[in-house]
Enzyme design. Structure first.
Site, PDB file in Angstrom:
ATOM      1  N   ILE A 128       4.328   0.870 -13.033  1.00  0.00           N
ATOM      2  CA  ILE A 128       3.293   0.603 -12.044  1.00  0.00           C
ATOM      3  C   ILE A 128       3.630  -0.724 -11.370  1.00  0.00           C
ATOM      4  O   ILE A 128       4.330  -1.554 -11.933  1.00  0.00           O
ATOM      5  CB  ILE A 128       1.871   0.588 -12.661  1.00  0.00           C
ATOM      6  CG1 ILE A 128       1.797  -0.361 -13.857  1.00  0.00           C
ATOM      7  CG2 ILE A 128       1.440   1.974 -13.072  1.00  0.00           C
ATOM      8  CD1 ILE A 128       0.440  -0.401 -14.525  1.00  0.00           C
ATOM      9  N   ASP A 129       3.169  -0.898 -10.151  1.00  0.00           N
ATOM     10  CA  ASP A 129       3.555  -2.062  -9.356  1.00  0.00           C
ATOM     11  C   ASP A 129       3.082  -3.364  -9.990  1.00  0.00           C
ATOM     12  O   ASP A 129       2.127  -3.392 -10.777  1.00  0.00           O
ATOM     13  CB  ASP A 129       2.966  -1.954  -7.944  1.00  0.00           C
ATOM     14  CG  ASP A 129       3.478  -0.740  -7.199  1.00  0.00           C
ATOM     15  OD1 ASP A 129       4.617  -0.317  -7.467  1.00  0.00           O
ATOM     16  OD2 ASP A 129       2.731  -0.212  -6.352  1.00  0.00           O
ATOM     17  N   LYS A 130       3.721  -4.439  -9.601  1.00  0.00           N
ATOM     18  CA  LYS A 130       3.431  -5.768 -10.146  1.00  0.00           C
ATOM     19  C   LYS A 130       1.940  -6.087 -10.124  1.00  0.00           C
ATOM     20  O   LYS A 130       1.367  -6.527 -11.129  1.00  0.00           O
ATOM     21  CB  LYS A 130       4.198  -6.826  -9.354  1.00  0.00           C
ATOM     22  CG  LYS A 130       3.869  -8.258  -9.749  1.00  0.00           C
ATOM     23  CD  LYS A 130       4.560  -9.270  -8.838  1.00  0.00           C
ATOM     24  CE  LYS A 130       4.111 -10.691  -9.163  1.00  0.00           C
ATOM     25  NZ  LYS A 130       4.681 -11.680  -8.224  1.00  0.00           N
ATOM     26  N   THR A 137      -0.580  -4.018  -9.618  1.00  0.00           N
ATOM     27  CA  THR A 137      -1.436  -2.928 -10.087  1.00  0.00           C
ATOM     28  C   THR A 137      -1.579  -3.093 -11.594  1.00  0.00           C
ATOM     29  O   THR A 137      -0.600  -3.295 -12.297  1.00  0.00           O
ATOM     30  CB  THR A 137      -0.817  -1.555  -9.765  1.00  0.00           C
ATOM     31  OG1 THR A 137      -0.691  -1.412  -8.349  1.00  0.00           O
ATOM     32  CG2 THR A 137      -1.682  -0.426 -10.303  1.00  0.00           C
ATOM     33  N   ARG A 183      -0.881   3.725  -2.622  1.00  0.00           N
ATOM     34  CA  ARG A 183      -1.030   2.698  -1.587  1.00  0.00           C
ATOM     35  C   ARG A 183      -0.623   3.246  -0.216  1.00  0.00           C
ATOM     36  O   ARG A 183      -1.302   3.016   0.798  1.00  0.00           O
ATOM     37  CB  ARG A 183      -0.205   1.471  -1.963  1.00  0.00           C
ATOM     38  CG  ARG A 183      -0.638   0.827  -3.266  1.00  0.00           C
ATOM     39  CD  ARG A 183       0.402  -0.135  -3.827  1.00  0.00           C
ATOM     40  NE  ARG A 183       0.560  -1.299  -2.964  1.00  0.00           N
ATOM     41  CZ  ARG A 183       1.514  -2.222  -3.138  1.00  0.00           C
ATOM     42  NH1 ARG A 183       2.393  -2.084  -4.127  1.00  0.00           N
ATOM     43  NH2 ARG A 183       1.587  -3.249  -2.327  1.00  0.00           N
TER      44      ARG A 183
END
Length: 305
Positions: free
Chosen positions: A136-138, A140, A237
């Site tokens: 998962i993104d930084k 998130t 996103r």
């Protein structure tokens, strides 16, 4: 010479082998060519040409990996461990933490913390991403599963590919909805104008499907739940931006005029999979982080319209 093996899941699928190596190993096109010309790359045990189209499930063995690969070190970083056994860990990742090392982020990542915590992690994805099946993104927050051995890694990868493992997110987005349920089925690929961003495009893209449910509408915002059917980079996103409901605080895909949240209000709150050894169906949930709860409370109280 040290060798690493990468199991191809989604990243690199349908790309030429030389191009896929660039994204999988974070190396230049020239470095990828040099590895191929030097017969240092084998796909499923076979030497392939640079033009070979990479497929999901391919195992790419690379000799002579970049020097940075050997510099990933264990770090004593606290982990919020939701579940752990001999095969898997379920981690509640905080906002601001990068999942695995990459150029510019060789320390302070989840992998650095895992290497300190665990004696063994699966080696299928190489030393830069040990144990990592999905990320998962930084900025998130939320749940992801980490594998301690190759058996678990292969099982979880197959579950993600066959869509029998389920990931659910909660988000606060701009603009209320006129309907309660929806599905965004729009392919995602690199934005040709900004290669660091993803976008909905028919060119060099992959299928991307996001289901969503509106939990609560406000005057200028909405609180939603998303279920991933696919797992493309920045998928939720990009899809929310595409339907004109960008995620609040998103620095890449949101409007400049947004709430000050130091990152997108997107949280991976639920994770469901079949245990790779016992066959038991497992489900985990994690509460939203404080900043998410704070904004939601202000919306519900009318302090934010």
């Amino acid at each position: 010479m040290e060798e690493q093996t990468i199991l191809v899941e989604e990243k690199g699928v349908d790309e030429r082998l030389d191009k896929a190596l660039c994204s999988l190993l974070d190396i230049s096109r020239k470095r990828a060519r040099d590895l191929l010309d030097g017969e240092a790359v084998r796909v499923n045990g076979v030497l392939e040409k640079a033009s070979y189209k990479v497929k999901a499930g391919d195992q790419i063995a690379v000799s002579g990996a970049p020097m940075e690969e050997t510099e990933v070190k264990p770090e004593d970083i606290p982990l919020d461990i939701v579940y752990e056994d001999e095969d898997v860990l379920v981690i509640n990742k905080p906002r601001g933490m990068v999942v695995h090392p990459a150029p510019g982020h060789y320390s302070g990542t989840l992998v650095n913390a895992l290497m300190f915590h665990c004696k063994d992690l699966s080696g299928i994805n190489g030393v830069m991403r040990p144990g990592i099946v999905h990320r998962i993104d930084k900025d998130t927050s939320g749940l992801l599963v980490v594998c301690k051995n190759d058996l678990a890694h292969a099982s979880l990868s197959e579950q993600l590919a066959s869509k029998t493992a389920h990931r659910q997110y909660k988000a606060i987005v701009h603009h209320p909805f006129s309907h309660t349920f929806g599905t965004v089925n729009a392919p995602i690929g690199r934005d040709e104008r900004n290669r660091q961003n993803m976008t909905v495009t028919a060119k060099n893209s992959k299928e991307a499907i996001t289901h969503f449910e509106v939990l609560e509408n406000f005057k200028n915002y909405a609180y939603i739940q998303c279920t991933l059917e696919t797992g493309r980079t920045h998928q939720i996103r990009v899809h929310m931006q595409y339907i004109d409901h960008p995620i609040v605080g998103d620095p890449k895909y949101g409007p400049r005029k947004t709430l000050k949240t130091d990152g997108q209000l997107l949280h991976a709150y639920a994770l469901e999979f079949i245990h790779p050894r016992t066959g038991e169906k497992m489900r985990f949930e994690a509460e939203e982080p404080p900043i998410f709860k704070e904004v939601l409370h202000k919306l519900e109280s009318g302090e934010i319209e």
